[in-house]
Design a protein around this motif. Sequence first.
Motif, PDB file in Angstrom:
ATOM      1  N   ALA A  32       0.540  -1.461   0.042  1.00 24.93           N
ATOM      2  CA  ALA A  32       0.140   0.190   0.081  1.00 24.93           C
ATOM      3  C   ALA A  32       1.002   1.477   0.541  1.00 24.93           C
ATOM      4  CB  ALA A  32      -0.690   0.175   1.280  1.00 24.93           C
ATOM      5  N   TYR A  33       2.227   1.265   0.733  1.00 26.99           N
ATOM      6  CA  TYR A  33       2.661   2.489   0.523  1.00 26.99           C
ATOM      7  C   TYR A  33       3.426   2.799  -1.255  1.00 26.99           C
ATOM      8  CZ  TYR A  33       4.009   1.902   5.100  1.00 26.99           C
ATOM      9  OH  TYR A  33       3.706   2.373   6.892  1.00 26.99           O
ATOM     10  N   PHE A  34       2.996   1.792  -2.208  1.00 27.49           N
ATOM     11  CA  PHE A  34       3.243   2.247  -3.134  1.00 27.49           C
ATOM     12  C   PHE A  34       1.963   2.139  -4.160  1.00 27.49           C
ATOM     13  CE2 PHE A  34       7.459  -0.133  -1.473  1.00 27.49           C
ATOM     14  CZ  PHE A  34       8.378   0.425  -2.500  1.00 27.49           C
ATOM     15  N   ASP A  35       0.918   2.327  -3.474  1.00 27.59           N
ATOM     16  CA  ASP A  35      -0.298   2.673  -4.456  1.00 27.59           C
ATOM     17  C   ASP A  35      -0.998   3.959  -4.570  1.00 27.59           C
ATOM     18  OD1 ASP A  35      -2.515   2.628  -5.244  1.00 27.59           O
ATOM     19  OD2 ASP A  35      -3.463   0.635  -3.427  1.00 27.59           O
ATOM     20  N   PRO A  36      -0.510   4.896  -5.705  1.00 23.73           N
ATOM     21  CA  PRO A  36      -1.179   5.680  -5.289  1.00 23.73           C
ATOM     22  C   PRO A  36      -2.366   5.949  -4.990  1.00 23.73           C
ATOM     23  CG  PRO A  36      -1.171   4.961  -7.908  1.00 23.73           C
ATOM     24  CD  PRO A  36      -0.410   3.800  -6.294  1.00 23.73           C
ATOM     25  N   HIS A  37      -3.802   5.456  -4.835  1.00 25.28           N
ATOM     26  CA  HIS A  37      -5.015   5.619  -4.899  1.00 25.28           C
ATOM     27  C   HIS A  37      -5.098   5.913  -2.811  1.00 25.28           C
ATOM     28  CE1 HIS A  37      -5.390   3.089  -8.351  1.00 25.28           C
ATOM     29  NE2 HIS A  37      -6.311   4.337  -8.813  1.00 25.28           N
ATOM     30  N   VAL A  38      -3.666   5.343  -2.581  1.00 24.65           N
ATOM     31  CA  VAL A  38      -4.148   5.150  -0.449  1.00 24.65           C
ATOM     32  C   VAL A  38      -2.998   6.829  -0.414  1.00 24.65           C
ATOM     33  CG1 VAL A  38      -3.053   4.093   1.431  1.00 24.65           C
ATOM     34  CG2 VAL A  38      -3.832   2.431   0.008  1.00 24.65           C
ATOM     35  N   ASN A  39      -2.353   6.415  -0.768  1.00 25.55           N
ATOM     36  CA  ASN A  39      -1.616   8.222  -1.067  1.00 25.55           C
ATOM     37  C   ASN A  39      -0.471   8.172  -2.265  1.00 25.55           C
ATOM     38  OD1 ASN A  39      -0.225   9.896   0.184  1.00 25.55           O
ATOM     39  ND2 ASN A  39       0.135   9.844   2.285  1.00 25.55           N
ATOM     40  N   SER A  50       8.134   5.467  -5.261  1.00 28.21           N
ATOM     41  CA  SER A  50       8.635   5.006  -6.857  1.00 28.21           C
ATOM     42  C   SER A  50      10.269   5.854  -6.827  1.00 28.21           C
ATOM     43  CB  SER A  50       6.958   4.993  -6.923  1.00 28.21           C
ATOM     44  OG  SER A  50       6.078   4.689  -6.790  1.00 28.21           O
ATOM     45  N   PHE A  51       9.823   7.377  -7.549  1.00 27.47           N
ATOM     46  CA  PHE A  51      10.947   7.869  -7.293  1.00 27.47           C
ATOM     47  C   PHE A  51      12.412   7.196  -6.474  1.00 27.47           C
ATOM     48  CE2 PHE A  51      13.441  11.760  -7.380  1.00 27.47           C
ATOM     49  CZ  PHE A  51      13.589  12.064  -8.642  1.00 27.47           C
ATOM     50  N   VAL A  52      12.232   7.126  -5.503  1.00 23.44           N
ATOM     51  CA  VAL A  52      13.613   6.548  -5.213  1.00 23.44           C
ATOM     52  C   VAL A  52      13.985   4.895  -5.559  1.00 23.44           C
ATOM     53  CG1 VAL A  52      14.385   5.205  -3.078  1.00 23.44           C
ATOM     54  CG2 VAL A  52      13.141   7.464  -2.973  1.00 23.44           C
ATOM     55  N   LEU A  53      12.905   4.518  -6.047  1.00 19.20           N
ATOM     56  CA  LEU A  53      13.453   2.810  -6.751  1.00 19.20           C
ATOM     57  C   LEU A  53      13.926   3.339  -8.334  1.00 19.20           C
ATOM     58  CD1 LEU A  53      11.032   0.682  -6.241  1.00 19.20           C
ATOM     59  CD2 LEU A  53      13.047   0.608  -5.333  1.00 19.20           C
ATOM     60  N   VAL A  54      13.466   4.570  -8.600  1.00 23.19           N
ATOM     61  CA  VAL A  54      14.216   5.081 -10.065  1.00 23.19           C
ATOM     62  C   VAL A  54      15.835   5.501  -9.704  1.00 23.19           C
ATOM     63  CG1 VAL A  54      13.817   6.812 -11.570  1.00 23.19           C
ATOM     64  CG2 VAL A  54      11.701   5.375 -11.198  1.00 23.19           C
ATOM     65  N   CYS A  55      16.264   6.821  -8.719  1.00 29.85           N
ATOM     66  CA  CYS A  55      16.650   7.405  -8.594  1.00 29.85           C
ATOM     67  C   CYS A  55      18.192   5.330  -8.077  1.00 29.85           C
ATOM     68  CB  CYS A  55      16.832   7.642  -7.431  1.00 29.85           C
ATOM     69  SG  CYS A  55      15.626   9.429  -7.137  1.00 29.85           S
ATOM     70  N   LEU A  56      17.710   4.240  -7.324  1.00 33.97           N
ATOM     71  CA  LEU A  56      18.366   3.879  -6.906  1.00 33.97           C
ATOM     72  C   LEU A  56      19.040   3.481  -8.467  1.00 33.97           C
ATOM     73  CD1 LEU A  56      17.146   2.150  -3.878  1.00 33.97           C
ATOM     74  CD2 LEU A  56      19.188   3.155  -3.566  1.00 33.97           C
ATOM     75  N   VAL A  57      18.187   2.806  -9.199  1.00 35.09           N
ATOM     76  CA  VAL A  57      18.236   2.129 -10.602  1.00 35.09           C
ATOM     77  C   VAL A  57      18.756   3.131 -11.076  1.00 35.09           C
ATOM     78  CG1 VAL A  57      17.472   1.156 -13.095  1.00 35.09           C
ATOM     79  CG2 VAL A  57      16.446   0.636 -10.992  1.00 35.09           C
ATOM     80  N   GLY A  58      19.165   4.430 -11.256  1.00 34.46           N
ATOM     81  CA  GLY A  58      19.487   5.106 -12.303  1.00 34.46           C
ATOM     82  C   GLY A  58      20.896   5.943 -11.986  1.00 34.46           C
ATOM     83  N   ILE A  59      21.037   5.327 -10.263  1.00 27.60           N
ATOM     84  CA  ILE A  59      22.619   5.224  -9.494  1.00 27.60           C
ATOM     85  C   ILE A  59      23.349   4.557 -10.314  1.00 27.60           C
ATOM     86  CG2 ILE A  59      24.011   4.830  -7.846  1.00 27.60           C
ATOM     87  CD1 ILE A  59      22.483   6.970  -6.330  1.00 27.60           C
ATOM     88  N   ILE A  60      22.809   2.882 -10.383  1.00 30.19           N
ATOM     89  CA  ILE A  60      24.155   1.099 -10.296  1.00 30.19           C
ATOM     90  C   ILE A  60      24.241   2.081 -12.203  1.00 30.19           C
ATOM     91  CG2 ILE A  60      23.267  -0.871 -10.513  1.00 30.19           C
ATOM     92  CD1 ILE A  60      21.359  -0.111  -8.161  1.00 30.19           C
ATOM     93  N   ALA A 120       3.761   7.376  -2.810  1.00 32.20           N
ATOM     94  CA  ALA A 120       3.771   6.567  -3.788  1.00 32.20           C
ATOM     95  C   ALA A 120       4.921   7.021  -4.953  1.00 32.20           C
ATOM     96  CB  ALA A 120       2.361   5.759  -4.309  1.00 32.20           C
ATOM     97  N   LEU A 121       4.509   8.109  -4.939  1.00 36.40           N
ATOM     98  CA  LEU A 121       5.351   9.189  -5.633  1.00 36.40           C
ATOM     99  C   LEU A 121       6.988   8.911  -5.113  1.00 36.40           C
ATOM    100  CD1 LEU A 121       5.588  10.154  -8.907  1.00 36.40           C
ATOM    101  CD2 LEU A 121       4.502  12.385  -7.422  1.00 36.40           C
ATOM    102  N   ALA A 122       7.031   9.266  -4.447  1.00 36.66           N
ATOM    103  CA  ALA A 122       8.370   9.577  -3.099  1.00 36.66           C
ATOM    104  C   ALA A 122       8.885   8.170  -3.373  1.00 36.66           C
ATOM    105  CB  ALA A 122       7.880  10.343  -2.054  1.00 36.66           C
TER     106      ALA A 122
END
Length: 436
Positions: free
Chosen positions: A106-113, A121-131, A117-119
């Motif tokens: 639910a922490y990644f569900d935009p319907h809940v918050n 998910s963006f962290v995951l994108v940043c991690l992939v970007g750094i690697i 969820a955006l923030a």
Amino acid sequence: MGYTYRHGFLWLFIYFVLALIPLLLAISGELPIVREFWIELGVAFGFIGLGMMGMQFLFTGRFQKIAPTYNGDNMMQFHKQIGIISILFVLAHPITLILTDASFLAYFDPHVNFMRALALSFVLVCLVGIIGSSLWRKALKLNYEKWRLLHGLLALAIVFIGVVHALQVSHYMEPLWKKLALSATMGACMYLVIHTRIVRPLKNKRHPYKIVRVTPELSDCYTLELEAMTGKKMHYLPGQYCWITINTTPFSLQQHPFSLCSSARQPNIQLTAKALGDFTDTWKTLPLGTTAFLEGPFGVFIPEPGAHLFLIMGGIGITPAMSMLRTMRDDNDPRQATLIYANQDWENITFREELEALTKEINLNLVHVLEEADDDWKGEKGLVTEELLKRHFPRQKEKYMYFICGPGPLMDTAEVSLRNLGIEWRLVYSERFEMV
């Protein structure tokens, strides 16, 4: 300063204490009800990963209290390996929680918050970007300057969102004092980027240099000679390196590390590099009077007083050795020095004539190693090997310091060979600049 176990364990202790601050804050004071083991472990992973990511800013900020203790190679290798471990901790945080209890999705569900969820998910994108940008920078055609900026911004985003996430969840951070302590600690880590990018350039702006001479060298190399415009020259020890920005402002993204190759006794500073890449390829056409800024000195690739020198250099890796030998000449230094200098062929030996002259001015045993040699060549041929080093090894090897700089394969071979020849690791110094 030589390498010692004391310094090594001291900095490791400091690092781990600082990296564990978020976790120590979380388990301090009155604790909430203990949940399932795997949930608590997953939360612990998050706090540890956050602390380790924050500490990355400390060990890459080129601070004088840290950088002089270990050379650039050690610092970058530590940053790289610890960076991988910190990312694994950060990723282990959501993975462990979700595998234990699917409701954490639910922490990644935009319907809940939506914003949460955006923030996250963006962290995951940043991690992939750094690697991805670190492993495949050249394949992605990212030049060093853009990669360095992107790397820092992604890391800042990860740490900032991580702190906000911890404060918002507040399971362990409910008391105000914990919120303030975590914010202050991680805020200090993030400030280090501001210090490196803004505060330090402001200080450097008061001490500009100008290029007074550009000298072509053999093997398509060029030497820049820089004069301090304010009369205050950077003081350094032979073997150290600095970062140079060639621009009218020190805030330029184009900043690179180079070994200082001039004598530490001379009034001007010299840097020599091969014309490779977007940065050094422009040196040959730089107008005299061009403004530059230097930051440093850094590194411990430095001879200790009284120790003889055994230098294993390849190609343009000769630059720190030139600073050592030129300083010995200016000091009338009676120490012995052996230089094993590997190059492709005779025509491409940078500083060839000067090195021959130095053999008559100081106690220097010069050994050229040519990968491609004419039939009438009487010197060493092929690659630097353990057998070759053994032929020129000093009899009183414990009285020498051993310095290695050059292409990666040469350095790898030399490091292993010296160990096999009985040289204590604390006497061996290697300098690489592969991160650029």
